[in-house]
Design an enzyme around this catalytic site. Structure first.
Site, PDB file in Angstrom:
ATOM      1  N   ARG A 140     -10.956   3.087  -4.994  1.00 16.16           N
ATOM      2  CA  ARG A 140     -10.923   2.390  -3.935  1.00 16.16           C
ATOM      3  C   ARG A 140     -11.675   2.935  -2.843  1.00 16.16           C
ATOM      4  O   ARG A 140     -10.917   3.777  -2.033  1.00 16.16           O
ATOM      5  CB  ARG A 140      -9.321   2.267  -3.314  1.00 16.16           C
ATOM      6  CG  ARG A 140      -8.498   1.738  -4.378  1.00 16.16           C
ATOM      7  CD  ARG A 140      -7.078   1.428  -3.853  1.00 16.16           C
ATOM      8  NE  ARG A 140      -6.137   1.156  -4.576  1.00 16.16           N
ATOM      9  CZ  ARG A 140      -5.134   1.699  -5.553  1.00 16.16           C
ATOM     10  NH1 ARG A 140      -5.383   3.149  -5.331  1.00 16.16           N
ATOM     11  NH2 ARG A 140      -4.478   1.234  -6.305  1.00 16.16           N
ATOM     12  N   ARG A 143       2.059 -10.927  -0.332  1.00 13.67           N
ATOM     13  CA  ARG A 143       2.689  -9.726  -0.993  1.00 13.67           C
ATOM     14  C   ARG A 143       3.313  -8.860  -0.492  1.00 13.67           C
ATOM     15  O   ARG A 143       4.204  -8.014  -0.662  1.00 13.67           O
ATOM     16  CB  ARG A 143       1.406  -9.029  -1.931  1.00 13.67           C
ATOM     17  CG  ARG A 143       0.588  -8.027  -1.200  1.00 13.67           C
ATOM     18  CD  ARG A 143      -0.546  -7.759  -1.948  1.00 13.67           C
ATOM     19  NE  ARG A 143      -0.981  -6.237  -1.661  1.00 13.67           N
ATOM     20  CZ  ARG A 143      -2.195  -5.835  -2.028  1.00 13.67           C
ATOM     21  NH1 ARG A 143      -3.012  -6.543  -2.786  1.00 13.67           N
ATOM     22  NH2 ARG A 143      -2.403  -4.545  -1.629  1.00 13.67           N
ATOM     23  N   HIS A 177       1.022  -1.277  -0.127  1.00 10.82           N
ATOM     24  CA  HIS A 177       0.056   0.042  -0.123  1.00 10.82           C
ATOM     25  C   HIS A 177       0.812   1.408  -0.004  1.00 10.82           C
ATOM     26  O   HIS A 177       0.633   2.239  -0.563  1.00 10.82           O
ATOM     27  CB  HIS A 177      -1.059  -0.172   1.176  1.00 10.82           C
ATOM     28  CG  HIS A 177      -2.136  -0.846   0.962  1.00 10.82           C
ATOM     29  ND1 HIS A 177      -3.074  -0.795   0.139  1.00 10.82           N
ATOM     30  CD2 HIS A 177      -2.345  -2.131   1.587  1.00 10.82           C
ATOM     31  CE1 HIS A 177      -3.995  -1.572  -0.029  1.00 10.82           C
ATOM     32  NE2 HIS A 177      -3.383  -2.731   1.105  1.00 10.82           N
ATOM     33  N   ASN A 214      -2.627  -7.644  -7.998  1.00 15.54           N
ATOM     34  CA  ASN A 214      -1.847  -7.786  -6.876  1.00 15.54           C
ATOM     35  C   ASN A 214      -2.384  -8.892  -5.782  1.00 15.54           C
ATOM     36  O   ASN A 214      -1.302  -9.659  -5.212  1.00 15.54           O
ATOM     37  CB  ASN A 214      -2.240  -6.305  -6.043  1.00 15.54           C
ATOM     38  CG  ASN A 214      -1.716  -5.082  -6.954  1.00 15.54           C
ATOM     39  OD1 ASN A 214      -1.103  -5.300  -7.731  1.00 15.54           O
ATOM     40  ND2 ASN A 214      -2.209  -4.047  -6.453  1.00 15.54           N
ATOM     41  N   ASP A 215      -3.617  -9.222  -5.753  1.00 16.33           N
ATOM     42  CA  ASP A 215      -4.020 -10.305  -5.063  1.00 16.33           C
ATOM     43  C   ASP A 215      -4.041 -11.509  -5.941  1.00 16.33           C
ATOM     44  O   ASP A 215      -3.886 -12.574  -5.227  1.00 16.33           O
ATOM     45  CB  ASP A 215      -5.562 -10.168  -4.497  1.00 16.33           C
ATOM     46  CG  ASP A 215      -5.506  -9.304  -3.146  1.00 16.33           C
ATOM     47  OD1 ASP A 215      -4.521  -9.426  -2.435  1.00 16.33           O
ATOM     48  OD2 ASP A 215      -6.498  -8.676  -2.785  1.00 16.33           O
ATOM     49  N   ARG A 236     -15.248   0.209  -6.619  1.00 16.69           N
ATOM     50  CA  ARG A 236     -14.799  -1.164  -5.878  1.00 16.69           C
ATOM     51  C   ARG A 236     -15.643  -1.023  -4.648  1.00 16.69           C
ATOM     52  O   ARG A 236     -15.365   0.090  -3.833  1.00 16.69           O
ATOM     53  CB  ARG A 236     -13.437  -1.462  -5.859  1.00 16.69           C
ATOM     54  CG  ARG A 236     -13.492  -2.918  -4.953  1.00 16.69           C
ATOM     55  CD  ARG A 236     -11.946  -3.329  -4.898  1.00 16.69           C
ATOM     56  NE  ARG A 236     -11.258  -2.448  -4.281  1.00 16.69           N
ATOM     57  CZ  ARG A 236      -9.947  -2.303  -4.203  1.00 16.69           C
ATOM     58  NH1 ARG A 236      -9.119  -3.493  -4.681  1.00 16.69           N
ATOM     59  NH2 ARG A 236      -9.234  -1.823  -3.396  1.00 16.69           N
ATOM     60  N   GLU A 263      -9.591 -11.938  -8.861  1.00 16.86           N
ATOM     61  CA  GLU A 263      -8.649 -11.850  -8.010  1.00 16.86           C
ATOM     62  C   GLU A 263      -8.245 -13.313  -7.166  1.00 16.86           C
ATOM     63  O   GLU A 263      -7.274 -13.661  -6.627  1.00 16.86           O
ATOM     64  CB  GLU A 263      -8.303 -10.876  -6.947  1.00 16.86           C
ATOM     65  CG  GLU A 263      -9.731 -10.675  -6.219  1.00 16.86           C
ATOM     66  CD  GLU A 263      -9.788  -9.082  -5.654  1.00 16.86           C
ATOM     67  OE1 GLU A 263      -8.757  -8.474  -5.349  1.00 16.86           O
ATOM     68  OE2 GLU A 263     -10.828  -8.735  -5.203  1.00 16.86           O
ATOM     69  N   CYS A 313      -6.686  -3.788 -12.931  1.00 18.72           N
ATOM     70  CA  CYS A 313      -6.481  -2.759 -12.091  1.00 18.72           C
ATOM     71  C   CYS A 313      -5.546  -2.919 -11.045  1.00 18.72           C
ATOM     72  O   CYS A 313      -5.329  -2.015 -10.411  1.00 18.72           O
ATOM     73  CB  CYS A 313      -7.934  -2.142 -11.496  1.00 18.72           C
ATOM     74  SG  CYS A 313      -8.520  -3.601 -10.280  1.00 18.72           S
TER      75      CYS A 313
END
Length: 575
Positions: free
Chosen positions: A298, A467, A191, A456-457, A334, A433, A504
């Protein structure tokens, strides 16, 4: 003496500024028996007064940067520090037990925290536990003569040095003064890395020992292009890296010329380049960088930047502003993705062995529809003011999507029955994801209006590698053929049903991945605003026939490195 730190290049650019250590001091202490209770109580009141003065300053800054409503949390903290009941109990403990102020403060505030946390039938009072914990830390720092970081009070140019940066840390930072980040932990998908790109701040993460090497006020160079930090640089270093930063700025100026052009391949295939944002204010950077959409809003940052659960009206205003400021271009929101490494003090979640695999995202929304329904209503209302799309995170099964969609349909009808205007059509899609969802993408595509691949996930779940864990960071492999096959399956499944597929995750703006994604036919590429024009420039050099051939070879490769080399050779052949 000059020292060099190596890490991961997380956000492009170069910064040179004094270090600001965003590291909590050691607040441990020894319990002591005292002989002068009055002197100890005087120490307590001195620490309380200093804490109140500090909070008043922070509140004044927060009112300007965040607004009066957000700043009220600091007024609540001041009120706690003036509470005669709590102060009286701490003084009583000093008098009766002859203990030092630190011990008395901890014992009494621990009792208050336990009481508030035990009020399971009163969410508001449970939230006060976090407030007491926060103000206790501030008072303790003054008792121990330690400096507590106050990022909201930064008023000169600095490089932030931290073990890691949380979303709540970054929410307090003033981009005018914060010139760069350097952290011990993190990777390109952490993040802190994502937020540094959103804020357009150069960043190096994963150095392992930045906080142990750098001291408050040290001059630091952050090279976010090559993942290097330099502590106490020589004049020659400063000159060299200042030039490097200037050269990058000139390259950005060339990309800026593409701001008003379409995202199109060399052979005329149109794509959509979109941006990932955390707040409505981020839309300005999207427009400044020629964004054609917001591919990921987000929404959880509306929750994380608030001292309490944002109500329907507050959310509506945020979504409405984003929609209006995008002037008819699509804004994909989202729904709340809380859990994993994103926590809310006012929304206690169960302690879990594996939080990334536990109670998070859509699982919370379906279990606690009292949180989900107001958000959906806010989004539906905002749809009348622009082009809003909605996507559900962490969908793993067809049933989960159907259940979420049913709640959405119910709230839509409720608003229409109440005479509230909503858009005639809203795309309702889902994040891809969870590997299980990818494997049934053909089934899900019959129900979802679109897919957005959250790499990412998807990467961490595919490779069973956290991660945020530097020990397994080598398994962050965005070009691995196994992952590419999953991505291609999502895109093909969407297209078979006449739906669009986007991405994304951070991979969407990865300059090695873009040729592969173009070759697979990915429709929308959503990334940090600062990566958009560079990606548009790259797309103009590539044709979809040759990139499709490249994909065929990549899918037949064995390793992540094989594919990366393949793409680099391909790109070298274009020059």
């Amino acid at each position: 003496m000059t020292q060099k730190l190596s890490g991961i290049a997380a956000s492009n650019g170069v910064a040179v500024a004094p270090a600001y250590m965003l590291v909590d001091p050691d607040l441990t202490f020894d319990k002591k028996t005292i002989s002068d209770a009055d002197a100890e109580k005087a120490r307590l009141h001195s620490a309380l007064d200093a804490s109140i003065k500090e909070l008043q300053q922070i509140k004044a800054v927060a009112e300007k940067s965040l607004g009066s409503e957000e700043a009220e949390v600091f007024e609540a903290h001041i009120t706690i520090l003036q509470d005669p009941e709590m102060i009286g109990q701490i003084e009583g403990k000093i008098d009766s037990d002859k203990v030092n102020a630190e011990e008395a403060l901890k014992e009494i505030t621990d009792n208050f925290i336990a009481i508030f946390e035990g009020m399971t039938d009163n969410a508001y009072m449970q939230e006060r536990a976090a407030d007491v914990r926060d103000v206790t830390k501030r008072v303790m720092s003054h008792l121990l003569g330690k400096n507590l970081p106050n990022p909201a009070l930064i008023n000169s140019e600095v490089v932030i040095v931290a073990h890691d940066l949380t979303p709540s840390d970054t929410a307090q930072l003033n981009r005018k003064f914060v010139k760069g980040f350097i952290t011990d932990l993190g990777g390109r998908t952490s993040h802190s890395a994502i937020m540094s790109r959103t804020l357009e701040i150069p960043a190096v993460v994963g150095t392992e020992d930045a906080t142990a090497t750098i001291k408050q006020g040290d001059k630091v160079i952050v090279d976010g292009l090559d993942g290097i930090g330099i502590v106490d640089p020589s004049d020659e270093d400063v000159t060299t890296y200042t030039k490097k930063g200037d050269d990058f700025a000139k390259q950005k100026a060339e990309w800026d010329k593409l701001k008003d052009e379409a995202s199109v391949s060399k052979d005329g295939k149109n794509f959509t380049i979109a941006a990932n944002i955390g707040t409505p204010d981020d839309v300005a950077a999207v427009n400044d960088n020629g964004g054609e959409a917001v591919g990921l809003f987000r929404s959880e940052f509306l929750y994380m930047d608030s001292a309490e659960l944002p109500d329907e009206e507050k959310q509506f205003q945020a979504y409405k502003k984003a929609a209006e400021d995008m002037h008819g271009k699509q804004v994909v929101v989202r729904t709340m993705d809380i859990g994993g490494d994103k926590h809310l003090d006012y929304l206690p979640l169960p302690e879990e062995m594996n939080p990334f695999l536990g109670y998070r995202a859509i699982r919370i929304s379906l279990k606690q529809p009292d949180l989900f329904r107001p958000q959906l209503r806010a989004l539906l209302r905002a749809s009348a003011f622009g082009n809003i799309a909605i996507m559900f995170p962490m969908i793993g099964t067809v049933d989960e999507f159907k259940r979420a969609r049913a709640i959405y349909d119910e709230e839509r009808q409720n608003l229409i029955d109440d005479g509230v205007k909503v858009a005639d059509h809203i795309d309702v899609g889902m994040m891809m994801e969870v590997p299980a969802a990818v494997l049934i993408a053909d089934k899900l595509a019959k129900y979802a209006d679109f897919f957005s691949i959250g790499t990412n996930d998807l990467i961490q779940y595919t490779f069973a590698a956290d991660r945020g864990n530097e020990h397994v960071s080598y398994l962050y492999q965005p070009y691995n053929p196994s992952l590419l096959r999953l991505i291609k399956k999502v895109i093909d499944s969407a297209h078979a049903e006449g739906k669009w597929a986007g991405m994304c995750g951070e991979m969407a703006g990865d300059q090695v991945a873009v040729p592969l994604l173009m070759g697979m036919g990915l429709d929308e590429y959503s990334m940090s605003a600062t990566s958009m024009l560079q990606t548009r420039s790259l797309m103009k050099k590539l044709d979809t026939k040759s990139t499709a051939d490249l994909v065929d070879k990549a899918l037949d490769a064995e390793t992540n490195e094989d594919v990366a080399d393949m793409v680099k050779q391909f790109m070298a052949g274009l020059k």
